[in-house]
Scaffold this motif. Structure first.
Motif, short mmCIF file in Angstrom:
data_model
loop_
_atom_site.label_atom_id
_atom_site.label_comp_id
_atom_site.label_asym_id
_atom_site.label_seq_id
_atom_site.Cartn_x
_atom_site.Cartn_y
_atom_site.Cartn_z
N GLN A 149 0.87 -1.45 0.08
CA GLN A 149 0.25 0.04 -0.19
C GLN A 149 0.99 1.51 -0.15
N ILE A 150 2.45 1.62 0.63
CA ILE A 150 2.74 2.63 0.73
C ILE A 150 3.19 2.56 -0.25
N ILE A 151 3.59 1.73 -1.59
CA ILE A 151 4.23 2.25 -2.70
C ILE A 151 4.13 3.36 -3.54
N PRO A 152 2.63 3.66 -3.41
CA PRO A 152 2.39 4.49 -4.44
C PRO A 152 2.58 5.97 -3.77
N VAL A 153 2.57 5.63 -2.25
CA VAL A 153 2.21 6.79 -1.29
C VAL A 153 4.12 7.19 -1.30
N LEU A 154 5.03 6.46 -1.43
CA LEU A 154 6.76 6.34 -1.58
C LEU A 154 7.18 7.17 -2.40
N LEU A 155 6.67 6.64 -4.26
CA LEU A 155 6.51 7.26 -4.92
C LEU A 155 6.09 8.80 -5.29
N GLY A 156 4.92 9.08 -4.96
CA GLY A 156 4.93 10.55 -4.23
C GLY A 156 6.04 11.41 -3.81
N ILE A 157 5.97 11.00 -2.64
CA ILE A 157 6.89 11.75 -2.10
C ILE A 157 8.20 11.46 -2.50
N SER A 158 8.41 11.22 -3.63
CA SER A 158 10.21 11.34 -4.39
C SER A 158 9.80 12.09 -4.88
N CYS A 159 8.51 11.75 -5.88
CA CYS A 159 8.21 13.14 -7.07
C CYS A 159 8.35 14.25 -6.33
N ILE A 160 7.71 15.05 -5.34
CA ILE A 160 7.42 15.88 -4.74
C ILE A 160 8.27 16.20 -3.47
N THR A 161 9.58 15.32 -3.62
CA THR A 161 10.60 16.17 -3.46
C THR A 161 12.08 16.63 -4.32
N PHE A 162 11.97 15.16 -5.56
CA PHE A 162 12.08 15.25 -6.93
C PHE A 162 11.62 17.08 -7.84
N GLY A 163 10.81 17.35 -7.42
CA GLY A 163 10.26 18.52 -8.49
C GLY A 163 10.40 19.58 -7.26
N LEU A 164 10.32 19.75 -5.95
CA LEU A 164 11.45 20.63 -5.18
C LEU A 164 11.76 21.89 -5.59
N MET A 165 13.26 20.33 -6.66
CA MET A 165 14.89 21.31 -6.44
C MET A 165 15.12 21.06 -7.49
N HIS A 166 13.43 21.33 -8.80
CA HIS A 166 13.24 21.77 -9.59
C HIS A 166 12.81 23.48 -9.44
N LEU A 167 11.59 23.32 -8.87
CA LEU A 167 11.96 24.91 -8.34
C LEU A 167 13.04 25.70 -7.46
N THR A 168 13.68 25.36 -7.73
CA THR A 168 14.84 26.34 -6.99
C THR A 168 15.79 27.14 -8.00
N PRO A 169 15.74 28.47 -7.15
CA PRO A 169 16.58 29.26 -8.50
C PRO A 169 17.41 29.19 -8.85
N GLY A 170 18.32 29.47 -10.14
CA GLY A 170 19.63 28.71 -10.59
C GLY A 170 19.82 27.03 -10.75
N ASP A 171 21.20 27.73 -11.48
CA ASP A 171 21.52 25.42 -12.28
C ASP A 171 22.34 24.97 -11.00
N PRO A 172 21.53 23.53 -10.82
CA PRO A 172 22.35 23.58 -9.22
C PRO A 172 23.97 23.03 -10.30
N ALA A 173 24.15 22.75 -11.14
CA ALA A 173 25.64 22.97 -11.27
C ALA A 173 26.03 23.36 -11.35
N GLU A 174 26.01 24.51 -11.45
CA GLU A 174 26.20 26.07 -11.18
C GLU A 174 26.51 25.93 -9.84
N ILE A 175 25.53 26.45 -9.03
CA ILE A 175 26.11 25.71 -7.77
C ILE A 175 27.11 25.23 -7.84
N MET A 176 27.57 24.02 -7.59
CA MET A 176 27.41 23.50 -6.91
C MET A 176 29.82 23.33 -7.73
N LEU A 177 29.70 24.00 -9.37
CA LEU A 177 30.99 24.24 -9.33
C LEU A 177 31.62 25.36 -9.08
N ARG A 178 30.28 26.68 -8.61
CA ARG A 178 31.08 27.54 -7.87
C ARG A 178 31.35 27.60 -6.18
#
Lengths: 314, 273
Positions: free
Chosen positions: A16-45
């Motif tokens: 039963q929790i598999i869809p919930v876990l999948l949803g959680i990972s979608c949200i967490t992953f999506g959160l990163m894509h809302l961040t301003p700026g390019d993660p690759a660039e931030i990491m390089l800096r």
């Protein structure tokens, strides 16, 4: 109740929790894509490398940030399954290890706060249910009301002032020696105690009106046997469920209390990461906490089934 | 339920009076505050209570009483905004899930389950982190995260109301879906929703002040209780009175709302909740 049934139930719940876990990972992953700026660039800096076009492209490839978004998600999920949550922008260390190194402090604080909450709530809750309208009942009610209305951050500061500044019994902050856990644990524990006092009181009152209590009394059992053996066992089940929910929340580290007391736990680390815009750490933290809460809920459900003879496992 | 009946208990009465007091302070802040809450007087910094500054001044020489008074306004205003934002999402969603049912209900409930799996403060923190700390973003992060729990409660209210005879009668009378939802279901759910709101506003106030205390909500120099509490932290050893006032204000107002909410719930509980 056979082991077989328990295993089957567990498997069912885990499915039963598999869809919930999948949803959680979608949200967490999506959160990163809302961040301003390019993660690759931030990491390089952060590494002190000049983000030229080529370097950025290489970094993006290394982070799995090139290609279509669904492929990025799959890559990310694959790495998460191997406990690779990326590296902290600030320290360059793996996020998983950074979080895990702070976990013991949070577990220590969570455990002691739950213990404090129970030590306050159990006598007051039971007492006020056994003697409704008594002084104890009023004390319990007042305690519960203050517990839910008191801001934890203020209580923490007051405790620091009286316990550390005035009386000098406890260290002001940090984690040194056994006495340092007392003030933060009291802060968190008192905040939680109110709900338990109310819950124990209502469920014990309800149980005491049940027929099986009458039967137990009619059997000639002593009152304390009736209370401890029959009434409490049933009345404490709802509190157990709540305990599970609280444990999940506490493991996330009480962000505020850990900050006030400079407790070297996972919550304070998360706050530091937020101010430093260390997005990989935030992402890893949110993901781990959500998964932990889901798993703890399954564990609590299972415990609930095992302890309550009247709930039949389907 | 008699409208006056709900103020029978002393607790609810006390709560009502406290809430009314804070609401008045919030509304009439410009007339009540003795001086400008933002005006810095470095020459008067950390001064003791006096005629000019009834509760003394803070580390920048600002009048503590004036900041408290304006802080009431900030706290109440943003709590109501959060409440409005949360309900403007959760009421339509709850109605939709409860009334339509079937696959729509199933999908909505799965989304709610997922959102509720996150410890609520943590997801709010993460959203604030992404958007950057400010009061507006705090509002957004609360709305995005907190609607889920309320939507679930409202859905179960709708399910309960949907089964009642008067809905059946309305259907038989040929009422349209929109009429049933607006006139019959929403109107009947209004009171329990209001009770829910009055119980929850205390929690919302605590959370707003808490995140502002961490520096993730209201930003200095906004007069806000959480910000004031955070400002007073460095002076815990020398000027402990500075951390007394804002904390007391938060606790009293939350206490008032909690007492009121409980008082409202008790008589209605038998019928509706």
């Amino acid at each position: 109740m056979g082991l077989n049934i328990i295993l089957r139930y567990l498997l069912q719940r885990l499915m039963q929790i598999i869809p919930v876990l999948l949803g959680i990972s979608c949200i967490t992953f999506g959160l990163m894509h809302l961040t301003p700026g390019d993660p690759a660039e931030i990491m390089l800096r952060a590494d002190g490398i000049k983000p030229t076009l080529e370097a950025t492209r290489a970094a993006r490839h290394a982070l799995g940030l090139d290609g279509p978004i669904h492929m990025q998600f799959v890559h990310w999920l694959y790495r998460v399954f191997h406990l690779d949550l990326g590296k902290s922008y600030r320290s360059g260390l793996p996020v998983w290890e950074e979080l895990m190194s702070r976990f013991p402090a949070t577990v220590l604080l969570s455990g002691s706060s739950l213990l404090t909450a129970i030590l306050i709530a159990l006598p007051l809750g039971i007492g006020s249910a056994l003697y409704p309208g008594s002084l104890l009942d009023r004390l319990g009610r007042a305690c519960a009301l203050f517990s839910v209305s008191m801001p934890g951050y203020w209580l923490g500061l007051l405790l620091i002032y009286y316990g550390a500044v005035k009386l000098k019994w406890f260290p002001m902050m940090g984690m040194e020696g056994w006495s340092s856990v007392i003030l933060p644990a009291c802060t968190l524990g008192f905040g939680m105690a109110g709900i338990y006092i109310r819950l124990i009181r209502t469920s014990l009152l309800e149980v005491l009106g049940k027929l099986y209590i009458k039967a137990a009394r009619a059997k000639g059992l002593r009152e304390w046997q009736v209370i401890s053996g029959h009434a409490l066992r049933n009345a404490l089940l709802p509190s157990l469920t709540l305990l599970g929910i609280h444990t999940g929340g506490l493991l996330g580290g009480s962000v505020i209390v850990e900050s006030i007391f400079s407790w070297p736990g996972i919550g304070r680390y998360a706050v530091e990461a937020i101010f430093a815009k260390d997005y990989t750490v935030i992402q890893g933290y949110v993901l781990i906490m959500a998964v932990a809460v889901v798993l703890i809920n399954v564990a609590v459900d299972l415990l609930h089934q095992l302890l309550n003879p009247r709930i039949r496992l389907r | 339920m008699n409208r006056l009946h709900m103020f029978k208990s002393n607790g609810a009465k006390a709560g009502g009076i406290i809430v009314l007091l804070f609401v008045c302070i919030g509304i009439f802040a410009p007339w009540l505050a003795p001086s400008d809450p933002l005006q810095i007087h470095m020459e008067h910094k950390l001064s003791m209570p006096s005629w000019e500054y009834p509760l003394g001044t803070d580390h920048l020489g600002r009048c503590v009483l004036s900041r408290l008074v304006y802080g009431t306004r900030t706290s109440l205003y943003y709590s109501l905004m959060v409440l409005a934002a949360v309900f403007s999402i959760s009421i339509p969603v709850g109605l939709l899930a409860g009334y339509v049912g079937g696959i729509v209900d199933h999908l909505i409930m799965r989304v709610i389950d997922i959102l509720l799996a996150f410890p609520s403060l943590i997801l709010s923190l993460a959203v604030t982190a992404v958007l950057g700390p400010s009061m507006k973003n705090l509002l957004i992060s609360f709305a995005v995260v907190w609607w889920a729990g309320y939507a679930r409660v409202i859905r179960s209210m709708v399910l309960q109301i949907k089964e009642s005879d008067y809905i059946m009668a309305a259907k038989a009378g040929g009422a349209t879906h929109l009429q049933i939802i607006l006139r019959h279901i929403l109107l009947n759910a209004a009171r329990p929703i209001l009770v829910l709101a009055s119980i929850e506003i205390g929690t919302i106030m605590l959370s707003i002040a808490g995140l502002s205390f961490l520096g993730l909500g209201a930003q200095p120099p906004t007069p806000e209780w959480g910000v004031m509490l955070n400002d007073s932290r460095p002076y815990i050893q020398t000027e402990p009175r500075l951390l007394l006032y804002p904390g007391l204000a938060i606790m009293l107002s939350v206490l008032g709302f909690n007492l009121l909410g409980e008082g409202l719930r008790k008589p209605g509980q038998k019928e509706e909740l």
